[in-house]
Scaffold this motif. Structure first.
Motif, mmCIF file in Angstrom:
data_model
loop_
_atom_site.group_PDB
_atom_site.id
_atom_site.type_symbol
_atom_site.label_atom_id
_atom_site.label_comp_id
_atom_site.label_asym_id
_atom_site.label_seq_id
_atom_site.Cartn_x
_atom_site.Cartn_y
_atom_site.Cartn_z
ATOM 1 N N ASP A 295 0.846 -1.205 0.003
ATOM 2 C CA ASP A 295 0.088 0.002 -0.158
ATOM 3 C C ASP A 295 0.839 1.341 -0.006
ATOM 4 N N ASP A 296 0.341 2.488 0.050
ATOM 5 C CA ASP A 296 0.963 3.739 -0.221
ATOM 6 C C ASP A 296 2.363 3.765 0.887
ATOM 7 N N ARG A 297 1.747 3.423 2.034
ATOM 8 C CA ARG A 297 2.690 3.552 3.353
ATOM 9 C C ARG A 297 3.748 2.565 3.189
ATOM 10 N N PRO B 13 2.128 7.920 -4.011
ATOM 11 C CA PRO B 13 1.049 7.537 -3.128
ATOM 12 C C PRO B 13 0.161 9.233 -2.977
ATOM 13 N N SER B 14 -0.921 9.017 -2.325
ATOM 14 C CA SER B 14 -1.767 10.196 -2.083
ATOM 15 C C SER B 14 -0.895 10.893 -0.906
ATOM 16 N N THR B 15 -1.003 12.306 -0.969
ATOM 17 C CA THR B 15 -0.098 13.068 0.089
ATOM 18 C C THR B 15 -0.755 12.759 1.485
ATOM 19 N N ILE C 185 -17.160 4.982 8.182
ATOM 20 C CA ILE C 185 -16.467 5.352 6.942
ATOM 21 C C ILE C 185 -14.841 5.128 7.037
ATOM 22 N N ARG C 186 -14.338 4.496 5.825
ATOM 23 C CA ARG C 186 -12.872 4.102 5.813
ATOM 24 C C ARG C 186 -12.350 5.518 5.381
ATOM 25 N N THR C 187 -11.309 5.760 6.091
ATOM 26 C CA THR C 187 -10.684 7.107 5.603
ATOM 27 C C THR C 187 -9.067 6.463 5.243
ATOM 28 N N GLU D 128 -14.567 7.150 0.773
ATOM 29 C CA GLU D 128 -14.679 8.392 -0.101
ATOM 30 C C GLU D 128 -13.330 8.426 -1.032
ATOM 31 N N ASN D 129 -13.713 8.577 -2.182
ATOM 32 C CA ASN D 129 -12.377 8.501 -3.246
ATOM 33 C C ASN D 129 -13.082 9.476 -4.436
ATOM 34 N N PRO D 130 -12.211 9.756 -5.399
ATOM 35 C CA PRO D 130 -12.728 10.331 -6.527
ATOM 36 C C PRO D 130 -13.831 9.434 -7.553
HETATM 37 C C1 TK8 Z 1 -4.020 4.453 -3.880
HETATM 38 C C2 TK8 Z 1 -4.422 5.365 -2.924
HETATM 39 C C3 TK8 Z 1 -5.984 5.815 -3.093
HETATM 40 C C4 TK8 Z 1 -6.271 6.808 -1.996
HETATM 41 C C5 TK8 Z 1 -6.871 6.143 -0.754
HETATM 42 O O1 TK8 Z 1 -2.903 3.865 -3.529
HETATM 43 O O2 TK8 Z 1 -6.179 5.507 -0.030
HETATM 44 O O3 TK8 Z 1 -8.219 6.140 -0.878
HETATM 45 O O4 TK8 Z 1 -7.343 7.701 -2.580
HETATM 46 O O5 TK8 Z 1 -6.131 6.287 -4.333
HETATM 47 O O6 TK8 Z 1 -3.575 6.519 -2.911
#
Ligand code: TK8
Length: 349
Positions: free
Chosen positions: A88-90, A106-108, A185-187, A225-227
């Motif tokens: 995952d991102d982390r 990754p996302s910020t 809600i998952r954040t 929540e996501n785009p």
């Molecule tokens: C994908 C993530 C993802 C982010 C999240 O690696 O974790 O919800 O929006 O797009 O960066």
């Protein structure tokens, strides 16, 4: 004697293993010394992302690969991995710090666990639109923040776009603050997100993106929540009923490279990396905006129910999270927060 024999066979084993390692250029990463003997040195970049191969993030990564391999005449190869295949991102960001992976985007939000100032982009309702976001991120303060990554053994080469985040859930139509009440809600793994959702009345749980689909499917969480592009391309409509255009946060992506890898490149190669990350990012932003525009309709075609957030309802949300933002200003760093607000103002002049 027995001991010596054991030692010798161990040495033999190590030699054999090392020889095998050198022969397998496909799987090696970083310096390939056997290739350097022949004059040119081939380096391999292992690049991983969290989203799947249909997402603009992956198309952008393929563009980066194309540019880099062409401009370096094959001296640098890029291996691409999507769908969290490498983590995952982390965890991928940690792999960059350790030098076992070279690129991640990754996302910020999870990056704020490495450089707290990045949380400035987690302030809800910060950017009015993508154009302003571009100007701020690509401008002075955005680039200054990228510079702070060096202390963490990371090189931030460019901002890409994840985009404005919208809420989905399997329980009810969310039209106002009241509707958040108790929703699980998952954040993303970010304290400001967590506290903002608490302030809205939800029951948030931070979780890696790689675990999200299953968590929704099994009902561990009601929503996320996501785009729209992510909601559609990751097929979240299979496990989510409602979608609201909350547009509560604009998520940038950061194109990261491992510092130890970057430092080992020639100056010319470093420039190629930077230019390629920027150019591929422009391409990714364009694709992402097209995707986000068309996928809300597609989500409805797949059976999701859309709820529009009125200006009044959005203002209620802004008011509900205001104390959280106040509280976080010092945690993020007042100077950074002020600079970003100023840059947003300037961008709109
Ligand atoms: C994908 C993530 C993802 C982010 C999240 O690696 O974790 O919800 O929006 O797009 O960066």
């Amino acid at each position: 004697m027995k001991k010596l024999f054991g030692l010798l066979s161990m040495l033999l084993l190590i030699t054999v293993l090392a020889a095998c390692g050198n022969g397998d250029a496909e799987s090696s990463s970083g310096n390939d010394e056997s290739a350097s003997e022949g004059g040119g040195e081939t380096k391999t970049i292992k690049a991983g992302i969290g989203l799947n191969s249909d997402h603009p993030q992956y198309k952008g990564l393929l563009k980066f690969k194309e540019i880099v391999e062409e401009k370096t005449d094959g001296a640098i190869e890029v291996e691409t991995y999507h769908s969290g295949q490498l983590g995952d991102d982390r965890s991928m960001t940690e792999a960059l710090q350790l030098g076992s992976q070279e690129v991640v985007i990754p996302s910020t939000a999870p990056l704020a666990n490495f450089v707290p100032e990045f949380s400035v982009f987690d302030i809800p309702f910060l950017f009015p639109n993508e154009e302003v976001a571009d100007k701020v991120l690509d401008g002075e303060v955005g680039q200054e923040l990228l510079g702070k990554l060096e202390e963490q053994n990371l090189v931030g080469l460019a901002y890409w776009e994840n985009g404005f985040r919208d809420l989905t859930n399997s329980e009810r139509a969310v039209a106002s603050v009241d509707d958040f009440d108790g929703l699980k809600i998952r954040t993303m793994e970010n304290d400001l997100h967590l506290d903002a959702f608490k302030a809205l009345g939800a029951n948030p749980t931070p979780m890696a993106f790689t675990e999200l689909f299953t968590a929704m499917q099994q009902g561990t969480v009601d929503g996320q929540e996501n785009p729209y592009a992510t909601i559609y391309l990751q097929k979240f409509y299979e496990v989510q009923k409602h979608v609201s255009d909350t547009h509560h946060i604009y998520s940038p992506f950061v194109f990261l490279m491992s510092k130890s890898f970057y430092d080992g490149l020639t100056e010319e190669q470093q420039k190629i990396m930077k230019d390629a990350a920027v150019e591929a990012g422009e391409y990714e932003r364009k694709l992402n905006r097209e995707a986000n525009e068309k996928y809300l309709e597609k989500l409805q075609e797949e059976g999701m129910e859309y709820t529009e957030i009125t200006d009044e309802a959005r203002q209620e949300m802004v008011d509900a999270v205001a104390p959280v933002i106040e509280d976080y200003k010092s945690k993020i760093g007042e100077e950074t927060v002020d600079k970003v607000y100023q840059a947003i103002e300037d961008a709109q002049k």
